[in-house]
Design a protein around this motif. Structure first.
Motif, PDB file in Angstrom:
ATOM      1  N   PRO A   1       0.821  -1.205   0.000  1.00 52.99           N
ATOM      2  CA  PRO A   1       0.000   0.000   0.000  1.00 52.99           C
ATOM      3  C   PRO A   1       0.862   1.265   0.000  1.00 52.99           C
ATOM      4  O   PRO A   1       1.917   1.295   0.613  1.00 52.99           O
ATOM      5  CB  PRO A   1      -0.796  -0.097   1.299  1.00 52.99           C
ATOM      6  N   LYS A   2       0.406   2.268  -0.694  1.00 54.72           N
ATOM      7  CA  LYS A   2       1.088   3.565  -0.776  1.00 54.72           C
ATOM      8  C   LYS A   2       2.499   3.420  -1.352  1.00 54.72           C
ATOM      9  O   LYS A   2       3.377   4.225  -1.068  1.00 54.72           O
ATOM     10  CB  LYS A   2       1.147   4.235   0.597  1.00 54.72           C
ATOM     11  N   GLY A   3       2.742   2.380  -2.125  1.00 59.62           N
ATOM     12  CA  GLY A   3       4.031   2.217  -2.782  1.00 59.62           C
ATOM     13  C   GLY A   3       5.187   1.826  -1.886  1.00 59.62           C
ATOM     14  O   GLY A   3       6.340   1.928  -2.276  1.00 59.62           O
ATOM     15  N   GLN A   4       4.900   1.376  -0.672  1.00 64.26           N
ATOM     16  CA  GLN A   4       5.976   0.999   0.252  1.00 64.26           C
ATOM     17  C   GLN A   4       6.603  -0.332  -0.158  1.00 64.26           C
ATOM     18  O   GLN A   4       5.907  -1.239  -0.589  1.00 64.26           O
ATOM     19  CB  GLN A   4       5.441   0.882   1.679  1.00 64.26           C
ATOM     20  N   MET A   5       7.923  -0.430   0.009  1.00 66.57           N
ATOM     21  CA  MET A   5       8.632  -1.668  -0.319  1.00 66.57           C
ATOM     22  C   MET A   5       8.209  -2.772   0.637  1.00 66.57           C
ATOM     23  O   MET A   5       8.107  -2.555   1.833  1.00 66.57           O
ATOM     24  CB  MET A   5      10.153  -1.476  -0.197  1.00 66.57           C
ATOM     25  N   ARG A   6       7.993  -3.966   0.065  1.00 65.82           N
ATOM     26  CA  ARG A   6       7.701  -5.151   0.872  1.00 65.82           C
ATOM     27  C   ARG A   6       8.885  -6.102   0.734  1.00 65.82           C
ATOM     28  O   ARG A   6       9.532  -6.145  -0.309  1.00 65.82           O
ATOM     29  CB  ARG A   6       6.432  -5.840   0.403  1.00 65.82           C
ATOM     30  N   TYR A   7       9.141  -6.835   1.786  1.00 65.24           N
ATOM     31  CA  TYR A   7      10.283  -7.754   1.816  1.00 65.24           C
ATOM     32  C   TYR A   7       9.861  -9.118   2.344  1.00 65.24           C
ATOM     33  O   TYR A   7       8.851  -9.240   3.038  1.00 65.24           O
ATOM     34  CB  TYR A   7      11.381  -7.213   2.754  1.00 65.24           C
ATOM     35  N   ARG A   8      10.705 -10.106   2.056  1.00 62.73           N
ATOM     36  CA  ARG A   8      10.579 -11.429   2.664  1.00 62.73           C
ATOM     37  C   ARG A   8      11.972 -11.869   3.079  1.00 62.73           C
ATOM     38  O   ARG A   8      12.928 -11.722   2.316  1.00 62.73           O
ATOM     39  CB  ARG A   8       9.980 -12.447   1.693  1.00 62.73           C
ATOM     40  N   LEU A   9      12.080 -12.432   4.280  1.00 66.58           N
ATOM     41  CA  LEU A   9      13.343 -12.977   4.759  1.00 66.58           C
ATOM     42  C   LEU A   9      13.571 -14.323   4.082  1.00 66.58           C
ATOM     43  O   LEU A   9      12.726 -15.208   4.165  1.00 66.58           O
ATOM     44  CB  LEU A   9      13.275 -13.150   6.281  1.00 66.58           C
ATOM     45  N   ILE A  10      14.695 -14.469   3.375  1.00 70.91           N
ATOM     46  CA  ILE A  10      14.979 -15.729   2.684  1.00 70.91           C
ATOM     47  C   ILE A  10      16.171 -16.457   3.296  1.00 70.91           C
ATOM     48  O   ILE A  10      16.457 -17.592   2.934  1.00 70.91           O
ATOM     49  CB  ILE A  10      15.231 -15.521   1.174  1.00 70.91           C
ATOM     50  N   ARG A  11      16.855 -15.809   4.223  1.00 67.86           N
ATOM     51  CA  ARG A  11      17.964 -16.466   4.911  1.00 67.86           C
ATOM     52  C   ARG A  11      17.814 -16.237   6.406  1.00 67.86           C
ATOM     53  O   ARG A  11      18.334 -15.292   6.970  1.00 67.86           O
ATOM     54  CB  ARG A  11      19.292 -15.910   4.423  1.00 67.86           C
ATOM     55  N   ASN A  12      17.070 -17.128   7.031  1.00 70.73           N
ATOM     56  CA  ASN A  12      16.830 -17.046   8.466  1.00 70.73           C
ATOM     57  C   ASN A  12      17.891 -17.904   9.145  1.00 70.73           C
ATOM     58  O   ASN A  12      17.730 -19.097   9.314  1.00 70.73           O
ATOM     59  CB  ASN A  12      15.426 -17.555   8.777  1.00 70.73           C
ATOM     60  N   SER A  13      18.995 -17.277   9.516  1.00 74.34           N
ATOM     61  CA  SER A  13      20.151 -18.027  10.001  1.00 74.34           C
ATOM     62  C   SER A  13      20.109 -18.335  11.493  1.00 74.34           C
ATOM     63  O   SER A  13      20.917 -19.102  11.975  1.00 74.34           O
ATOM     64  CB  SER A  13      21.427 -17.266   9.669  1.00 74.34           C
ATOM     65  N   GLY A  14      19.178 -17.732  12.216  1.00 75.36           N
ATOM     66  CA  GLY A  14      19.101 -18.034  13.641  1.00 75.36           C
ATOM     67  C   GLY A  14      18.630 -16.864  14.473  1.00 75.36           C
ATOM     68  O   GLY A  14      18.199 -15.838  13.964  1.00 75.36           O
ATOM     69  N   LEU A  15      18.747 -17.048  15.776  1.00 76.08           N
ATOM     70  CA  LEU A  15      18.190 -16.134  16.762  1.00 76.08           C
ATOM     71  C   LEU A  15      18.836 -14.752  16.785  1.00 76.08           C
ATOM     72  O   LEU A  15      18.177 -13.741  16.986  1.00 76.08           O
ATOM     73  CB  LEU A  15      18.331 -16.798  18.146  1.00 76.08           C
ATOM     74  N   LEU A  16      20.150 -14.702  16.591  1.00 75.23           N
ATOM     75  CA  LEU A  16      20.870 -13.434  16.728  1.00 75.23           C
ATOM     76  C   LEU A  16      20.827 -12.606  15.453  1.00 75.23           C
ATOM     77  O   LEU A  16      21.020 -13.126  14.359  1.00 75.23           O
ATOM     78  CB  LEU A  16      22.331 -13.698  17.115  1.00 75.23           C
ATOM     79  N   ALA A  17      20.596 -11.317  15.605  1.00 72.07           N
ATOM     80  CA  ALA A  17      20.509 -10.413  14.457  1.00 72.07           C
ATOM     81  C   ALA A  17      21.867 -10.242  13.795  1.00 72.07           C
ATOM     82  O   ALA A  17      22.872 -10.023  14.478  1.00 72.07           O
ATOM     83  CB  ALA A  17      20.001  -9.048  14.905  1.00 72.07           C
ATOM     84  N   PRO A  18      21.924 -10.331  12.461  1.00 69.81           N
ATOM     85  CA  PRO A  18      23.175 -10.011  11.753  1.00 69.81           C
ATOM     86  C   PRO A  18      23.600  -8.571  12.055  1.00 69.81           C
ATOM     87  O   PRO A  18      22.768  -7.688  12.226  1.00 69.81           O
ATOM     88  CB  PRO A  18      22.805 -10.181  10.281  1.00 69.81           C
ATOM     89  N   VAL A  19      24.910  -8.378  12.117  1.00 73.13           N
ATOM     90  CA  VAL A  19      25.484  -7.075  12.471  1.00 73.13           C
ATOM     91  C   VAL A  19      26.075  -6.438  11.219  1.00 73.13           C
ATOM     92  O   VAL A  19      26.852  -7.069  10.507  1.00 73.13           O
ATOM     93  CB  VAL A  19      26.593  -7.260  13.537  1.00 73.13           C
TER      94      VAL A  19
END
Length: 108
Positions: free
Chosen positions: A67-85
Motif C-alpha cells: 500500500p502507498k508504494g511501500q517496499m515489501r520484503y521477505r526474509l529468505i535467509r533465516n540463520s538463527g536467533l541473533l541479528a546479523p550485524v
C-alpha cells in the motif's frame, strides 16, 4: 569440538527488527518499526538502512510494492536467533549465528 551455543540476544532496535522479520511472512519497514517499539528519533530511516544491508547481503528479497508504494520484503535467509550485524566501516554483514561475514554486494 562442540560448538557452544551463542549468547542470548541483547535487546536493541536491530535485534527486535530481526526477531519480527523471522516471525513474519512478508513485511514493510513501517510494520517492523511499529512492532519493534524502540525510542529512536527516526526509526524508519534506521530500519531502512538495516533492511538495505540485509538485502545486499542476501538475507531479504524485495516483493511487489505494498500500500502507498511501500517496499515489501521477505526474509529468505533465516540463520538463527541473533541479528546479523552491519559494519559501519564497509557495510559488510557479520552473522553471529553462522559465525561468518557476508560481503555487501553493491547494487546500482
Amino acid at each position: 569440538q562442540p560448538i557452544r551455543p551463542a549468547a542470548p540476544p541483547s535487546d536493541n532496535f536491530r535485534q527486535r527488527l530481526w526477531s519480527i522479520m523471522r516471525m513474519s511472512g512478508t513485511f514493510m519497514a513501517a510494520e517492523l518499526v511499529m512492532a519493534a517499539n524502540w525510542p529512536l528519533k527516526r526509526p524508519e530511516v534506521e530500519a531502512g538502512k538495516y533492511l538495505l544491508a540485509l538485502k545486499r547481503a542476501g538475507y531479504l528479497i524485495e516483493l511487489p510494492r505494498g500500500p502507498k508504494g511501500q517496499m515489501r520484503y521477505r526474509l529468505i535467509r533465516n540463520s538463527g536467533l541473533l541479528a546479523p550485524v552491519v559494519s559501519s566501516v564497509d557495510g559488510s554483514v557479520y552473522d553471529p549465528n553462522a559465525r561468518e561475514a557476508m560481503p555487501c554486494a553493491k547494487q546500482a
